[in-house]
Enzyme design. Structure first.
Site, PDB file in Angstrom:
ATOM      1  N   ARG A 171     -10.466   1.204  11.566  1.00 12.38           N
ATOM      2  CA  ARG A 171     -10.026  -0.230  11.870  1.00 12.38           C
ATOM      3  C   ARG A 171     -10.939  -0.621  13.007  1.00 12.38           C
ATOM      4  O   ARG A 171     -10.455  -0.017  14.375  1.00 12.38           O
ATOM      5  CB  ARG A 171      -8.938  -0.614  11.688  1.00 12.38           C
ATOM      6  CG  ARG A 171      -8.647  -2.248  12.117  1.00 12.38           C
ATOM      7  CD  ARG A 171      -7.035  -2.340  12.154  1.00 12.38           C
ATOM      8  NE  ARG A 171      -6.602  -3.773  12.455  1.00 12.38           N
ATOM      9  CZ  ARG A 171      -6.398  -4.773  11.712  1.00 12.38           C
ATOM     10  NH1 ARG A 171      -6.506  -4.362  10.370  1.00 12.38           N
ATOM     11  NH2 ARG A 171      -5.847  -5.883  12.346  1.00 12.38           N
ATOM     12  N   HIS A 229     -13.531  -7.026   5.242  1.00 13.63           N
ATOM     13  CA  HIS A 229     -12.199  -6.712   5.343  1.00 13.63           C
ATOM     14  C   HIS A 229     -11.721  -6.232   3.894  1.00 13.63           C
ATOM     15  O   HIS A 229     -10.813  -6.830   3.342  1.00 13.63           O
ATOM     16  CB  HIS A 229     -11.077  -7.672   6.002  1.00 13.63           C
ATOM     17  CG  HIS A 229      -9.615  -7.237   6.204  1.00 13.63           C
ATOM     18  ND1 HIS A 229      -9.466  -5.886   6.051  1.00 13.63           N
ATOM     19  CD2 HIS A 229      -8.643  -7.776   6.963  1.00 13.63           C
ATOM     20  CE1 HIS A 229      -8.156  -5.449   6.559  1.00 13.63           C
ATOM     21  NE2 HIS A 229      -7.764  -6.908   6.986  1.00 13.63           N
ATOM     22  N   GLN A 244      -7.959  -5.575   2.305  1.00 12.79           N
ATOM     23  CA  GLN A 244      -7.001  -6.883   2.278  1.00 12.79           C
ATOM     24  C   GLN A 244      -7.478  -7.476   0.862  1.00 12.79           C
ATOM     25  O   GLN A 244      -6.452  -8.083   0.175  1.00 12.79           O
ATOM     26  CB  GLN A 244      -7.482  -7.574   3.383  1.00 12.79           C
ATOM     27  CG  GLN A 244      -6.740  -9.303   3.181  1.00 12.79           C
ATOM     28  CD  GLN A 244      -5.230  -8.831   3.651  1.00 12.79           C
ATOM     29  OE1 GLN A 244      -4.890  -8.327   4.474  1.00 12.79           O
ATOM     30  NE2 GLN A 244      -4.493  -9.305   2.645  1.00 12.79           N
ATOM     31  N   ASP A 287      -6.820 -18.213   7.058  1.00 11.60           N
ATOM     32  CA  ASP A 287      -7.004 -17.016   8.072  1.00 11.60           C
ATOM     33  C   ASP A 287      -6.908 -17.457   9.376  1.00 11.60           C
ATOM     34  O   ASP A 287      -7.204 -18.753   9.397  1.00 11.60           O
ATOM     35  CB  ASP A 287      -7.918 -15.902   7.821  1.00 11.60           C
ATOM     36  CG  ASP A 287      -7.814 -14.669   8.629  1.00 11.60           C
ATOM     37  OD1 ASP A 287      -6.747 -14.199   9.062  1.00 11.60           O
ATOM     38  OD2 ASP A 287      -8.983 -14.114   9.066  1.00 11.60           O
ATOM     39  N   CYS A 345      -3.434 -13.591   5.156  1.00 13.77           N
ATOM     40  CA  CYS A 345      -3.492 -12.319   5.466  1.00 13.77           C
ATOM     41  C   CYS A 345      -2.648 -11.689   6.416  1.00 13.77           C
ATOM     42  O   CYS A 345      -2.343 -10.500   6.574  1.00 13.77           O
ATOM     43  CB  CYS A 345      -4.816 -11.779   5.520  1.00 13.77           C
ATOM     44  SG  CYS A 345      -5.786 -11.973   6.865  1.00 13.77           S
ATOM     45  N   ARG A 398      -0.357  -4.928   0.021  1.00 13.21           N
ATOM     46  CA  ARG A 398      -1.326  -3.722   0.827  1.00 13.21           C
ATOM     47  C   ARG A 398      -0.852  -2.582   0.727  1.00 13.21           C
ATOM     48  O   ARG A 398      -1.831  -1.611   0.555  1.00 13.21           O
ATOM     49  CB  ARG A 398      -1.268  -4.175   2.445  1.00 13.21           C
ATOM     50  CG  ARG A 398      -1.863  -5.621   3.055  1.00 13.21           C
ATOM     51  CD  ARG A 398      -3.314  -5.454   2.698  1.00 13.21           C
ATOM     52  NE  ARG A 398      -4.080  -4.502   3.806  1.00 13.21           N
ATOM     53  CZ  ARG A 398      -4.125  -4.421   4.881  1.00 13.21           C
ATOM     54  NH1 ARG A 398      -3.990  -5.540   5.486  1.00 13.21           N
ATOM     55  NH2 ARG A 398      -4.617  -3.354   5.528  1.00 13.21           N
TER      56      ARG A 398
END
Length: 322
Positions: A115, A142, A145, A233, A275, A303
């Protein structure tokens, strides 16, 4: 994308490959991963340990709740082990060269999840590590996700072809990954941003040239018309704190904050996704995540299932049998 089988193959389909973006999968491979994720959520893999004896290194340049917890728990539930490495311990590109980190880790572990701030870091890790590298988030994309997002969408809309998805907010890594997923799934995607905050132009144009049903608008009201999935987001991503005041003013004035009234206005069977983490009072209000149309916490749960499915298909043992 139609769910084709109640029980997926127990043969890994991505062994040894990297997952740096959604387009690293074909539509059929994505279908297999999502079918596996749904099967895992139904409990059909309980007691199956296809990653026994395997270890995943988790590298974090950025803070994490969901990514860290779900990859760690996912490895444990599949019989493997995860080891977390913070930026203070690794120092990608500062304390150690990225290629040196990759060439060390490939001697000890079976996969790397990173990440990071920059997509180029992931590309360099993948270039020098002869084990799978997974993008847990970067400035560009991403993709893990989006696996969870589409698992969640399919729980309401089993066939995502033509489903009207509206991404509302900053043209960030999530927006770019939504565009890539629309190419794979046939969903109808509208990305709505303020002027000057559009998603990556190359990602958008390549999707359009590939025939994806993707469009860009700056009009919130237009973007909401007929929306079946509303997605937002944060306005200020990690590393953009210096731009916070200016961006907030632009997004507030443009009417980009998601509230209960906005959710009432989308399709009757529509759903709301975020998310997380949510910056309440900015891109969303608490009443939206608690709304009857909200699937935000189902999305967070997924997830775990989606990433377990990805891990199985990248690292799993082809000898596993039902």
């Amino acid at each position: 994308m139609t769910v084709s089988s109640p029980r997926p193959s127990s043969t890994p389909v991505l062994q040894g490959r990297d997952f740096l973006g959604s387009l690293d999968l074909t539509p059929s491979e994505l279908r297999t991963v999502l079918d596996t994720a749904a099967s895992m959520k139904r409990g059909e893999w309980r007691g199956v340990k296809p990653l026994a004896g395997l270890t995943l290194a988790l590298i974090f340049e950025k803070a994490s709740l969901r990514t860290r917890t779900t990859f760690d728990v996912g490895m444990y539930q599949l019989g493997g082990h995860a080891i977390t490495l913070t930026n203070a311990e690794v120092g990608l590109g500062t304390r150690e060269r990225v290629n040196d980190v990759a060439r060390n880790l490939e001697r000890w572990v079976d996969g790397i999840m990173a990440r990071v701030y920059e997509q180029t870091t992931l590309i360099e890790l993948a270039r020098h590590a002869d084990i799978p590298v997974i993008n847990g988030l970067s400035d560009a994309l991403h993709p893990v996700q989006l696996l969870a997002d589409y698992q969640t969408i399919e729980e309401t809309f089993p066939d995502t072809r033509g489903v009207k998805i509206t991404f509302l907010g900053d043209g960030n890594n999530l927006a770019n990954s939504h565009i890539e997923m629309a190419r794979l799934t046939g969903a109808s995607l509208t990305v709505c941003t303020p002027i000057g905050h559009e998603p990556n132009g190359r990602v958008l144009m390549e999707a359009m040239r590939a025939g994806a049903d993707v469009r860009l608008t700056h009009d919130v009201r237009e973007a909401l018309e007929g929306a079946q999935v509303l997605y937002t987001d944060v306005w200020i991503s990690m590393g953009q704190e210096a731009e916070a005041a200016r961006k907030k003013e632009v997004f507030y004035k443009g009417g980009f904050q998601v509230d209960a009234a906005m959710l009432d206005a989308i399709a009757e069977d529509g759903i709301f996704l975020h998310c997380l983490p949510a910056h309440y009072g900015e891109e969303v209000v608490p009443e939206a995540t608690e709304h009857a149309k909200s699937r935000v916490f189902d999305q967070a749960e997924n997830r775990l299932h989606a990433q377990k499915a990805l891990l199985f298909h990248l690292l799993g043992n082809s000898e596993v049998r039902w």
